[in-house]
Design an enzyme around this catalytic site. Structure first.
Site, PDB file in Angstrom:
ATOM      1  N   ASN A   7       0.872  -1.183   0.000  1.00  0.00           N
ATOM      2  CA  ASN A   7       0.000   0.000   0.000  1.00  0.00           C
ATOM      3  C   ASN A   7       0.908   1.232   0.000  1.00  0.00           C
ATOM      4  O   ASN A   7       1.500   1.570   1.018  1.00  0.00           O
ATOM      5  CB  ASN A   7      -0.895  -0.027   1.243  1.00  0.00           C
ATOM      6  CG  ASN A   7      -1.866   1.144   1.284  1.00  0.00           C
ATOM      7  OD1 ASN A   7      -1.813   2.050   0.443  1.00  0.00           O
ATOM      8  ND2 ASN A   7      -2.751   1.131   2.260  1.00  0.00           N
ATOM      9  N   ARG A  91      -2.879  -2.051  -3.242  1.00  0.00           N
ATOM     10  CA  ARG A  91      -4.035  -1.172  -3.104  1.00  0.00           C
ATOM     11  C   ARG A  91      -3.840  -0.044  -4.105  1.00  0.00           C
ATOM     12  O   ARG A  91      -2.830   0.653  -4.072  1.00  0.00           O
ATOM     13  CB  ARG A  91      -4.100  -0.602  -1.687  1.00  0.00           C
ATOM     14  CG  ARG A  91      -5.193   0.422  -1.520  1.00  0.00           C
ATOM     15  CD  ARG A  91      -5.197   0.981  -0.107  1.00  0.00           C
ATOM     16  NE  ARG A  91      -6.323   1.879   0.079  1.00  0.00           N
ATOM     17  CZ  ARG A  91      -6.250   3.202  -0.041  1.00  0.00           C
ATOM     18  NH1 ARG A  91      -5.101   3.783  -0.351  1.00  0.00           N
ATOM     19  NH2 ARG A  91      -7.324   3.945   0.150  1.00  0.00           N
ATOM     20  N   HIS A 180     -12.825   3.533   0.225  1.00  0.00           N
ATOM     21  CA  HIS A 180     -12.819   2.505   1.277  1.00  0.00           C
ATOM     22  C   HIS A 180     -13.450   1.210   0.739  1.00  0.00           C
ATOM     23  O   HIS A 180     -13.977   0.401   1.499  1.00  0.00           O
ATOM     24  CB  HIS A 180     -13.620   2.916   2.534  1.00  0.00           C
ATOM     25  CG  HIS A 180     -13.042   4.040   3.319  1.00  0.00           C
ATOM     26  ND1 HIS A 180     -13.847   4.960   3.970  1.00  0.00           N
ATOM     27  CD2 HIS A 180     -11.755   4.384   3.581  1.00  0.00           C
ATOM     28  CE1 HIS A 180     -13.075   5.831   4.601  1.00  0.00           C
ATOM     29  NE2 HIS A 180     -11.801   5.515   4.379  1.00  0.00           N
ATOM     30  N   ARG A 241     -12.260  16.034   7.435  1.00  0.00           N
ATOM     31  CA  ARG A 241     -13.062  16.348   6.243  1.00  0.00           C
ATOM     32  C   ARG A 241     -14.489  16.707   6.641  1.00  0.00           C
ATOM     33  O   ARG A 241     -15.077  16.067   7.520  1.00  0.00           O
ATOM     34  CB  ARG A 241     -13.099  15.162   5.272  1.00  0.00           C
ATOM     35  CG  ARG A 241     -11.767  14.810   4.682  1.00  0.00           C
ATOM     36  CD  ARG A 241     -11.940  13.733   3.595  1.00  0.00           C
ATOM     37  NE  ARG A 241     -10.680  13.087   3.294  1.00  0.00           N
ATOM     38  CZ  ARG A 241     -10.458  11.781   3.392  1.00  0.00           C
ATOM     39  NH1 ARG A 241     -11.422  10.960   3.780  1.00  0.00           N
ATOM     40  NH2 ARG A 241      -9.278  11.288   3.094  1.00  0.00           N
ATOM     41  N   GLU A 385      -8.063  -4.688   5.355  1.00  0.00           N
ATOM     42  CA  GLU A 385      -7.919  -4.425   3.921  1.00  0.00           C
ATOM     43  C   GLU A 385      -6.777  -5.235   3.311  1.00  0.00           C
ATOM     44  O   GLU A 385      -6.881  -5.689   2.168  1.00  0.00           O
ATOM     45  CB  GLU A 385      -7.706  -2.926   3.696  1.00  0.00           C
ATOM     46  CG  GLU A 385      -8.983  -2.150   4.007  1.00  0.00           C
ATOM     47  CD  GLU A 385      -8.784  -0.650   4.100  1.00  0.00           C
ATOM     48  OE1 GLU A 385      -8.843   0.002   3.057  1.00  0.00           O
ATOM     49  OE2 GLU A 385      -8.561  -0.145   5.216  1.00  0.00           O
TER      50      GLU A 385
END
Ligand code: AMP
Length: 398
Positions: A7, A91, A180, A241, A385
């Site tokens: 990743n 990823r 996600h 955010r 993940e």
């Protein structure tokens, strides 16, 4: 079979070597400050102490070479040579409108990753560098791209189209993609298995609540809606955010503060969320909770607004699917914060959701947290993940 999962960020590279026989992590680690002074590799072989290696890493290529050295090292290594690695899973943030399924990387895949640099300006270039570094370090091995946008690509048009002139979709691919995706795919799949639900028909809502946060709705593992949009800015209130805001807010702040659109978008991405709402207390939910308990009103409002918006999305997605069988909580807040889980579920009494307080008193462990007579199963499902990427890589290369 051993799969290496990579990743890459713009100046970082995380890795895990996973044994697919028992899905255990053989070693994992992190390269930090790639291309910056003071780069460092932290390598953790399973069951042994961490090793820190401070060495220059001018590029992702040198980082991968160092990872390979660490994996093969006589003291802290875990393999004899790179031939033991069957394939590499990456990823990749954005596959645009071209890719929804994971895919073995070839020149065409790399072209698409490059074409999506505009859509994922921080991640896609780094993801491509990671792939090319692995190709150079391990020639002939299959590299698999697992897209963070992949899961959301199953959304129907009514969910992914913005109500703006159609030409922007045609010319530039302006639509909702969702992010996600690997986490939502993994957690919804695990929720179906763990909850003993119908794999073809189960209606599942996944709340991925971490520093970045998003909700997804899926039927039989296929996404029907998800809260992030063209970028990860849309949807829930997050650490930094804003999530959903009236776009006119951007113009209004630009005019009032003499800022341009890029500056205000940067504020919505990096200085908003619970950090901004709390008047700058922190982007970390633990700090927000601590400030709230010390009587900080803005922190209290930030936390209440975060919870309220998650509950609103769950209500909207229940309507979108005409029902819900299971709600799964995951990621930092979702896995660790029983108070937030309970507060969100308190909005859902009308759905027949009942939380079992004793069962909810748990962290990071796959658990059903609803009461036996709850009409909807509520679960805590830790996300993974890396394992999801490894499973996809195995599936495509075996
Ligand atoms: P993630 O992005 O999934 O790593 O999640 C990180 C977020 O989870 C941070 O804001 C943490 O404060 C939050 N978090 C972790 N543990 C807890 C906890 N026990 N209570 C509240 N928030 C937590």
């Amino acid at each position: 079979m051993k799969i290496l999962v990579i990743n890459c960020g713009s100046s970082s590279l995380k890795y895990q070597l996973i044994s697919m026989e028992d899905e255990s992590v053989i070693a994992k680690g992190l390269c930090e400050r790639i291309g910056i002074d003071g780069s460092k590799l932290t390598h953790q072989p399973a069951g042994k102490d961490k090793v820190e290696i401070e060495k220059d890493m001018p590029t992702h290529q040198t980082a991968i070479e160092l990872v390979m050295e660490a994996l093969k090292h006589p003291d802290h290594g875990v393999i004899q040579n790179t031939d033991e690695i069957s394939a590499i899973g990456h990823r990749v943030l954005h596959g645009g409108t071209t890719y929804s399924e994971s895919v073995v990387v070839n020149d065409d895949v790399k072209r698409v990753i490059r074409e999506c640099f505009d859509l994922g300006p921080l991640h896609n270039p780094a993801n491509l560098m990671g792939i090319e570094a692995c190709e150079a370090a391990m020639p002939g091995k299959a590299n698999v791209a697992v897209w963070d946008t992949g899961f959301g690509m199953a959304m129907p048009e009514k969910a992914y189209m913005y109500a703006i002139p159609h030409e922007y979709y045609e010319k530039y691919g302006v639509r909702r993609y969702g992010f996600h995706g690997t986490s939502h795919m993994f957690v919804s799949g695990e929720a179906i298995k763990f909850g003993g639900l119908d794999p073809e028909k189960a209606k599942v809502i996944v709340c991925h609540l971490g520093n970045g946060a998003s909700v997804s709705a899926s039927i039989g593992g296929k996404c029907v809606d998800t809260s992030m949009g063209l970028t990860p800015l849309e949807g829930l209130i997050m650490g930094t955010r804003s999530g959903d805001v009236d776009p006119a807010v951007v113009q209004y702040i630009c005019n009032k503060e003499g800022k341009d659109v890029n500056e205000v978008l940067n504020i919505l991405n990096k200085k908003s969320g619970v950090l901004g709402m709390s008047g700058g207390v922190s982007s970390d939910f633990r700090d927000i909770e601590a400030a709230k308990s010390q009587g900080n009103h803005l922190a209290e409002v930030a936390l209440e607004a975060f919870i309220y918006r998650v509950a609103k999305y769950i209500g909207a997605y229940t309507a979108a699917m005409n029902g819900v069988d299971a709600i799964a909580f995951t990621a930092g807040v979702g896995e660790n914060d029983k108070a937030s889980r309970k507060a969100i579920c308190e909005y859902l009494g009308y759905l027949g959701v009942k939380i079992d307080d004793a069962a909810n008193d748990v962290r990071g462990k796959m658990t059903v947290i609803s009461a036996p007579d709850s009409r909807v199963k509520v679960m805590l499902i830790p996300t993974n993940e890396e394992l999801a990427i490894a499973r996809e890589t195995k599936r495509l290369t075996e």
